[in-house]
Design a protein around this motif. Structure first.
Motif, PDB file in Angstrom:
ATOM      1  N   HIS A 171       7.276   8.950  17.430  1.00  0.00           N
ATOM      2  CA  HIS A 171       6.682   9.713  16.331  1.00  0.00           C
ATOM      3  C   HIS A 171       5.390  10.372  16.814  1.00  0.00           C
ATOM      4  O   HIS A 171       4.362   9.717  16.955  1.00  0.00           O
ATOM      5  CB  HIS A 171       6.398   8.789  15.151  1.00  0.00           C
ATOM      6  CG  HIS A 171       6.223   9.508  13.847  1.00  0.00           C
ATOM      7  ND1 HIS A 171       6.118  10.873  13.749  1.00  0.00           N
ATOM      8  CD2 HIS A 171       6.128   9.029  12.568  1.00  0.00           C
ATOM      9  CE1 HIS A 171       5.971  11.218  12.480  1.00  0.00           C
ATOM     10  NE2 HIS A 171       5.978  10.111  11.740  1.00  0.00           N
ATOM     11  N   ALA A 172       5.487  11.680  17.069  1.00  0.00           N
ATOM     12  CA  ALA A 172       4.323  12.441  17.522  1.00  0.00           C
ATOM     13  C   ALA A 172       3.978  13.544  16.528  1.00  0.00           C
ATOM     14  O   ALA A 172       3.415  14.584  16.905  1.00  0.00           O
ATOM     15  CB  ALA A 172       4.599  13.042  18.903  1.00  0.00           C
ATOM     16  N   PRO A 200      19.555   7.830  24.724  1.00  0.00           N
ATOM     17  CA  PRO A 200      18.906   9.021  24.169  1.00  0.00           C
ATOM     18  C   PRO A 200      17.490   8.763  23.658  1.00  0.00           C
ATOM     19  O   PRO A 200      17.237   7.761  22.974  1.00  0.00           O
ATOM     20  CB  PRO A 200      19.847   9.425  23.034  1.00  0.00           C
ATOM     21  CG  PRO A 200      21.189   8.951  23.483  1.00  0.00           C
ATOM     22  CD  PRO A 200      20.922   7.646  24.178  1.00  0.00           C
ATOM     23  N   LEU A 201      16.611   9.700  23.998  1.00  0.00           N
ATOM     24  CA  LEU A 201      15.215   9.639  23.593  1.00  0.00           C
ATOM     25  C   LEU A 201      14.851  10.924  22.865  1.00  0.00           C
ATOM     26  O   LEU A 201      15.004  12.020  23.406  1.00  0.00           O
ATOM     27  CB  LEU A 201      14.312   9.458  24.815  1.00  0.00           C
ATOM     28  CG  LEU A 201      12.799   9.487  24.556  1.00  0.00           C
ATOM     29  CD1 LEU A 201      12.377   8.352  23.630  1.00  0.00           C
ATOM     30  CD2 LEU A 201      12.032   9.411  25.882  1.00  0.00           C
ATOM     31  N   PHE A 202      14.392  10.777  21.623  1.00  0.00           N
ATOM     32  CA  PHE A 202      13.941  11.899  20.812  1.00  0.00           C
ATOM     33  C   PHE A 202      12.420  11.825  20.676  1.00  0.00           C
ATOM     34  O   PHE A 202      11.819  10.748  20.789  1.00  0.00           O
ATOM     35  CB  PHE A 202      14.530  11.856  19.396  1.00  0.00           C
ATOM     36  CG  PHE A 202      16.025  11.950  19.291  1.00  0.00           C
ATOM     37  CD1 PHE A 202      16.841  12.111  20.410  1.00  0.00           C
ATOM     38  CD2 PHE A 202      16.640  11.887  18.040  1.00  0.00           C
ATOM     39  CE1 PHE A 202      18.223  12.208  20.297  1.00  0.00           C
ATOM     40  CE2 PHE A 202      18.014  11.973  17.912  1.00  0.00           C
ATOM     41  CZ  PHE A 202      18.804  12.135  19.035  1.00  0.00           C
ATOM     42  N   VAL A 203      11.804  12.959  20.388  1.00  0.00           N
ATOM     43  CA  VAL A 203      10.385  13.011  20.013  1.00  0.00           C
ATOM     44  C   VAL A 203      10.269  13.887  18.774  1.00  0.00           C
ATOM     45  O   VAL A 203      10.786  15.011  18.754  1.00  0.00           O
ATOM     46  CB  VAL A 203       9.501  13.579  21.146  1.00  0.00           C
ATOM     47  CG1 VAL A 203       8.061  13.752  20.662  1.00  0.00           C
ATOM     48  CG2 VAL A 203       9.532  12.663  22.363  1.00  0.00           C
ATOM     49  N   ARG A 204       9.629  13.373  17.744  1.00  0.00           N
ATOM     50  CA  ARG A 204       9.352  14.191  16.556  1.00  0.00           C
ATOM     51  C   ARG A 204       7.978  14.825  16.700  1.00  0.00           C
ATOM     52  O   ARG A 204       6.990  14.127  16.990  1.00  0.00           O
ATOM     53  CB  ARG A 204       9.427  13.370  15.270  1.00  0.00           C
ATOM     54  CG  ARG A 204       8.986  14.161  14.040  1.00  0.00           C
ATOM     55  CD  ARG A 204       9.370  13.514  12.725  1.00  0.00           C
ATOM     56  NE  ARG A 204      10.743  13.888  12.365  1.00  0.00           N
ATOM     57  CZ  ARG A 204      11.240  13.771  11.122  1.00  0.00           C
ATOM     58  NH1 ARG A 204      10.497  13.286  10.142  1.00  0.00           N
ATOM     59  NH2 ARG A 204      12.488  14.112  10.863  1.00  0.00           N
ATOM     60  N   ILE A 205       7.927  16.136  16.509  1.00  0.00           N
ATOM     61  CA  ILE A 205       6.666  16.873  16.609  1.00  0.00           C
ATOM     62  C   ILE A 205       6.376  17.609  15.306  1.00  0.00           C
ATOM     63  O   ILE A 205       7.273  17.844  14.496  1.00  0.00           O
ATOM     64  CB  ILE A 205       6.690  17.886  17.774  1.00  0.00           C
ATOM     65  CG1 ILE A 205       7.753  18.973  17.521  1.00  0.00           C
ATOM     66  CG2 ILE A 205       6.924  17.188  19.110  1.00  0.00           C
ATOM     67  CD1 ILE A 205       7.672  20.158  18.462  1.00  0.00           C
TER      68      ILE A 205
END
Length: 342
Positions: A164-165, A211-216
């Motif tokens: 969570h970014a 899998p790696l997600f990043v929320r921006i």
């Protein structure tokens, strides 16, 4: 014509049965302030899994107790929390859903007893506690907390991790010059402000091969803040660090009385990042109908569609959308519901 929304999606050798993602939404349902899952979480997430959501993202889950938004948040800072999470993941897997967890630290937006922390000593608003600025050793502790959380997520059986970014929480506080006024290697130019997230991703990827997600938040909605052009640069860095998908939202880093929102208002950011950077993106924000989601995917504006409040209103939104799109033959029907869904 086959629906793209209901078609499988493969990412890093993992297949989701469709392209519907339950967006992470805080539930504030922990009962004993211990971060441990409750019966509510089984009912809440389980109904969406039965409803055939392809990927269920658990709510923002704190990597440290002082990083909770509230004392009712889920946590993953202790081994004591693994058993409940593992049982929940197994429960959701039985309905064919993949399961992700959003690892989070609230930073200056934490509303818990005791000291809270941010990039610099600036309160979110007069209604919030003033944070302490993280020291270098404390930054290292936070990065280590993310790494340890990944080990617990692996032990619990999660399929996807999202960092969570966004939304003005701790990582976003480091990324935005509206909050980050540091004068060390973590402040100043955009590359320095990205360093905290860079270290978190390196720590996460050292433990995680799935899998790696990043929320921006791709737009701060303030002239001196971060804008899409900045995030195009950072998205390239994310791609090169092994991030598989960017979950694209906006706002939250400073209080705003209002900004222009309308159906699909954030999709443009996912679209631009996808096309300019060459990385998979997730679209989110006032996406409410299957037709709207289908348009986003067919016009290649995003790879996955994250559904939030509409899934709170309708746990069977996937079924509703399949009927709307005349694609019910693509829908897997739970055996107990076949009399009603066919």
């Amino acid at each position: 014509m086959q629906s793209k929304l209901l078609a499988p999606y493969e990412i890093r050798e993992m297949t989701f049965k469709n392209r519907v993602v339950m967006s992470p939404m805080c539930m504030y349902a922990v009962e004993k302030k211990d971060g441990i899952v409750t019966d509510f979480h089984f009912t809440h997430y389980g109904s969406r899994a039965v409803g055939q959501v392809g990927l269920i993202m658990l709510e923002a889950t704190a990597v440290l107790p002082e990083g909770r938004i509230s004392e009712q948040d889920l946590g993953i800072w202790s081994d004591d929390q693994i058993a409940g999470l593992k049982k929940l993941v197994a429960h959701l897997h039985k309905s064919g859903a993949k399961v992700g967890i959003q690892l989070a630290h609230a930073g200056r937006k934490a509303q818990v007893p005791g000291p809270i922390y941010s990039a610099t000593k600036l309160a979110f608003s007069e209604k919030y506690q003033t944070p302490e600025a993280l020291t270098i050793p404390q930054i290292e502790t936070v990065v280590s907390a993310f790494q340890k959380a990944v080990k617990r997520a692996e032990a619990a059986g999660f399929d996807v991790i999202e960092i969570h970014a966004a939304h003005g929480y701790l990582v976003n506080q480091f990324l935005s010059p509206l909050v980050n006024r540091r004068e060390d290697q973590y402040g100043g130019p955009i590359g320095n402000r990205y360093q905290f997230l860079n270290e978190i991703i390196e720590a996460v990827r050292s433990e995680w091969t799935k899998p790696l997600f990043v929320r921006i938040s791709a737009e701060d909605y303030a002239q001196e803040g971060v804008h899409l052009e900045d995030y195009l640069m950072m998205s390239r860095w994310l791609r090169d660090q092994g991030v598989d998908l960017i979950d694209v939202s906006t706002g939250g880093v400073i209080p705003l009385e209002a900004y222009d929102v309308y159906p699909g208002y954030q999709v443009q950011y996912a679209d631009r990042i996808r096309k300019k950077v060459g990385i998979a993106t997730g679209a989110v924000g006032m996406i409410t109908t299957g037709n709207q989601a289908e348009e986003i995917l067919r016009n290649e504006r995003a790879d996955l569609v994250f559904i939030g409040r509409e899934l709170l209103r309708d746990p069977y939104w996937v079924k509703t959308s399949a009927k709307l799109l005349n694609a019910e033959d693509q829908l897997e029907v739970p055996t107990p519901y076949q009399r009603g869904w066919r």
